[in-house]
Design an enzyme around this catalytic site. Structure first.
Site, short mmCIF file in Angstrom:
data_model
loop_
_atom_site.label_atom_id
_atom_site.label_comp_id
_atom_site.label_asym_id
_atom_site.label_seq_id
_atom_site.Cartn_x
_atom_site.Cartn_y
_atom_site.Cartn_z
N GLU A 91 -4.70 -6.20 -2.11
CA GLU A 91 -4.78 -4.91 -2.79
C GLU A 91 -5.55 -5.07 -4.11
O GLU A 91 -6.39 -4.23 -4.46
CB GLU A 91 -3.38 -4.36 -3.08
CG GLU A 91 -2.71 -3.70 -1.90
CD GLU A 91 -3.20 -2.27 -1.68
OE1 GLU A 91 -4.22 -1.87 -2.28
OE2 GLU A 91 -2.56 -1.55 -0.89
N CYS B 22 0.83 -1.20 0.00
CA CYS B 22 0.00 0.00 0.00
C CYS B 22 0.86 1.25 0.00
O CYS B 22 0.77 2.10 -0.89
CB CYS B 22 -0.94 0.00 1.20
SG CYS B 22 -1.98 1.47 1.29
#
Length: 221
Positions: free
Chosen positions: A208, A134
């Site tokens: 993700e 991230c």
């Protein structure tokens, strides 16, 4: 090759499924449906609340003042990032209270709780490996979507979002996170442990990708 590049290379398929996801491609092209972006943005705000907790956990897990300061900087960056979400959502008539009242999507819960669990059960290095896709990945995506610079995006519908992550401020946050990850690995990583960290990194990258997919599914609702 630093630890981040090694992790990316070892989990290449999972990493590419994230940074080259259809959501990212469509956003770069400007063809992403607004409904998809709006759903993503609301969930990403809720996501950042949990990631702020993860950075606070990183401070708790730290044993040196330098590590605590790194966690403090990460937490501050997350809090600053939420302002972008509030600003963009306001354009659709969504207040901060509206965003915070939205239910967490399963993809949001799965990813954020995975990272928090890595921090609770593992050490500081494992937590930062779980955070890396991230924190550092968004900087890479921002760069990928601005090959000719942010100014070249002109009237691009997602210029503000892309510009946030391609900008010097966020790029510096990601560079600092990358450097700190390398320092943590130098202290406590063995080659045997590297394989365990690859599994953490790969799963975070898959989560993700699932998060992007959740946003894309919003365009059909």
């Amino acid at each position: 090759m630093d630890i981040f590049e090694r992790l990316k290379a070892a989990a290449a398929a999972d990493w590419n499924s994230y940074v080259e996801h259809a959501f990212v491609r469509q956003m770069g092209e400007g063809s992403l449906a607004q409904a998809a972006f709006r759903k993503y943005l609301v969930q990403d705000y809720l996501f950042l609340i949990q990631f702020a907790r993860a950075w606070a956990l990183a401070a708790y897990k730290s044993r040196t003042l330098a590590d605590i300061r790194a966690a403090q900087a990460g937490l501050a960056a997350i809090l600053d990032e939420t302002e972008l979400h509030v600003r963009l959502c306001a354009r659709w008539g969504l207040s901060q209270q509206d965003i915070e009242a939205a239910p967490e999507h399963q993809a949001t819960v799965a990813y954020t709780r995975f990272v928090l669990d890595c921090g609770a059960a593992g050490d500081l290095l494992e937590l930062h490996v779980a955070l890396a896709p991230c924190v550092i990945g968004y900087a890479e995506i921002g760069n990928n979507l601005t090959p000719h610079g942010v100014e070249a995006l002109a009237e691009h519908p997602y210029r503000e979002w892309i510009g946030e992550y391609a900008g010097a401020g966020y790029q510096a946050v990601a560079a600092a996170a990358r450097k700190h990850l390398d320092e943590l690995a130098a202290r406590s990583m063995t080659e045997q442990r590297f394989e365990e960290l690859v599994a953490v990194f790969a799963k975070a990258s898959r989560l993700e990708a699932d998060f992007w997919q959740m946003g894309l599914e919003g365009s059909t609702q």
